[in-house]
Design an enzyme around this catalytic site. Structure first.
Site, short mmCIF file in Angstrom:
data_model
loop_
_atom_site.label_atom_id
_atom_site.label_comp_id
_atom_site.label_asym_id
_atom_site.label_seq_id
_atom_site.Cartn_x
_atom_site.Cartn_y
_atom_site.Cartn_z
N HIS A 219 0.80 -1.22 0.00
CA HIS A 219 0.00 0.00 0.00
C HIS A 219 0.84 1.27 0.00
CE1 HIS A 219 -3.41 -2.57 0.57
NE2 HIS A 219 -4.23 -1.56 0.75
N SER A 223 -0.20 -0.62 -6.13
CA SER A 223 -0.10 -1.83 -6.94
C SER A 223 0.62 -1.56 -8.26
CB SER A 223 -1.49 -2.39 -7.24
OG SER A 223 -2.15 -2.77 -6.05
N LYS A 247 -14.48 -8.12 -9.14
CA LYS A 247 -13.61 -8.95 -9.98
C LYS A 247 -12.98 -10.07 -9.16
CE LYS A 247 -10.34 -8.22 -13.76
NZ LYS A 247 -9.58 -7.20 -14.50
N ASP A 248 -12.54 -9.74 -7.94
CA ASP A 248 -11.98 -10.77 -7.06
C ASP A 248 -13.05 -11.78 -6.64
OD1 ASP A 248 -9.42 -9.76 -7.13
OD2 ASP A 248 -9.68 -8.51 -5.36
N GLU A 291 5.42 -34.24 -2.20
CA GLU A 291 4.23 -33.72 -2.86
C GLU A 291 4.63 -32.97 -4.13
OE1 GLU A 291 0.39 -33.59 -0.90
OE2 GLU A 291 1.56 -35.16 -1.87
#
Length: 435
Positions: A219, A223, A247-248, A291
């Protein structure tokens, strides 16, 4: 980074005003994820994966807390307690499968998130601290996932712990002492199981704390975006809410559908069948593999087969950890002033080669160690280090990037076939079609 055009929180309701004056939590949330946080207007769906990683962590914490209520850390009953969760606990099968597959979903999201950072140059100034904290989170996630894989106490869990902790003994002087300290003895047993369970339970909360620092660091500069061009004015941004919350939300819905597909239709697809056999120190599995999300690093570990100055085992351990630690130095290895690979055609091709190389390493990590497979792993491991230590600095110094847009708004309007501010200025304010 301060945006003078950002909206500021002003509570209307008397109760919210009273709360905000005494504990400014509503103001904090508003400025962090609400209309008070402007973000670039051109973010694509690759920017969803940060939120998806946070959602994955919450799923792991919630399911893990409930599973811990029924799990036994005694080496004699750990395997049976897991089977008891599957059979006797209400919705226990769902919680266990959600937690086990959630680890794979979490790592898949994190790998895509890292890939997006590599492609769009999110590690470049002024966001170096965001990237460094992200690499710390990645290391913590990998450690947590390894310790969680041991807890079912099946064959692959036991022998995975035996093999991975055994590599610490390759370190000179202190290696064996570190291994004994980690296990609480000379072989995985009740002491190791208790230690791994305690750390596995604790680590997600540590990860959550570092994620808060990660978001805080993000922040400050704001971004990044697909063009790599910094925000210049109000036209370049939109409020985080409602544009990117919607959108998220869509991305989260798609993620949960895929997640549900694994849980309800293929819950054991990403696991190993040997882990449904109780741990037996006297019976070694024919082929020990970790894994899937550890396979590329496991391939690098196995690629060293000849003693040269130091034992091959030590070279493998150093290379495995070095392959991750390299990411810490990425902001200084890539010196190109252009962030986004959209404007770096040569760099983009080498990123594709790196992706193929990592997939090859994943294949080698899971394959039986035949001569041809070992050679392929050695070549892929060599390219991995060459990419970061040799190719990347040379390309960043010699590449001629494509011209950048003057602003985010110009790039968006040009892509949509509109009129960019630069074109409007060239034509004296008259509208002209974009090229």
């Amino acid at each position: 980074m301060s945006f003078p055009w950002a909206k500021h929180y002003e509570p209307k309701h008397p109760l919210m005003k009273w709360v905000d004056d005494r504990l400014p939590l509503p103001r904090f949330v508003y400025n962090a994820v609400g209309a008070g946080y402007p973000v670039p207007r051109n973010l694509n769906y690759f920017w969803n994966f940060g939120v998806l990683a946070g959602a994955s962590l919450m799923i792991q914490i919630v399911t893990g807390i409930v599973l811990a209520m029924h799990y036994s850390t005694d080496a004699n009953t750990a395997f049976l307690s897991v089977e008891g969760i599957m059979r006797d606990v209400n919705a226990g099968w769902f919680l266990r499968y959600a937690h086990a597959n959630g680890a794979s979903m979490f790592l898949a999201v994190v790998y895509i998130h890292i890939g997006r950072g590599l492609y769009y140059g999110s590690y470049k100034p002024p966001r170096e601290m965001v990237w460094l904290l992200g690499v710390v989170i990645f290391l913590l996630i990998m450690a947590t996932a390894f310790m969680g894989y041991v807890l079912p106490w099946g064959q692959m869990s036991f022998w995975g712990a035996q093999v991975i902790t055994g590599f610490f003994s390759a370190l000179p002087l202190v290696g064996e002492s570190i291994r004994v300290w980690l296990l609480g003895g000379y072989a995985p047993d009740a002491a190791a199981l208790n230690r791994f369970f305690s750390l596995h339970y604790l680590m997600p909360f540590v990860i959550a704390g570092v994620i808060i620092l990660h978001i805080w660091a993000l922040h400050i500069p704001g971004s990044n975006n697909p063009t790599g061009v910094e925000v210049k004015d109000e036209q370049d941004t939109v409020p985080f809410h409602p544009y990117y919350t919607a959108k998220d939300g869509f991305g989260l819905g798609v993620f949960l559908l895929i997640f549900a597909g694994f849980i309800f239709f293929q819950p054991n697809l990403l696991g190993h069948p040997d882990n449904y056999i109780p741990a037996n120190p006297l019976s070694t599995p024919a082929h020990i593999v970790p894994e899937w999300y550890f396979l590329p690093f496991y391939a690098i570990l196995k690629s060293f087969t000849i003693d040269f100055i130091m034992p091959a085992k030590l070279w493998g351990v150093l290379a495995m950890f070095g392959s991750i630690l390299l990411l810490f130095f990425l902001p200084w290895l890539d010196t190109s002033p252009v962030r986004s690979a959209n404007y770096r055609p040569v760099y983009r091709w080498f990123l594709v080669a790196l992706l193929v190389d990592v997939l090859v390493l994943g294949y080698v990590g899971g394959a039986e160690p035949r001569a041809g497979v070992i050679l392929l792993g050695q070549l892929a491991s060599a390219y991995y280090f060459l990419h970061f230590l040799v190719i990347l600095p040379i390309v960043s110094a010699m590449e001629r990037p494509r011209p950048l847009p003057n602003s985010i708004t110009e790039a968006v309007l040009h892509k949509e076939g509109g009129t960019s501010p630069a074109q409007t200025a060239m034509h004296g304010g008259a509208l002209a079609p974009a090229e």
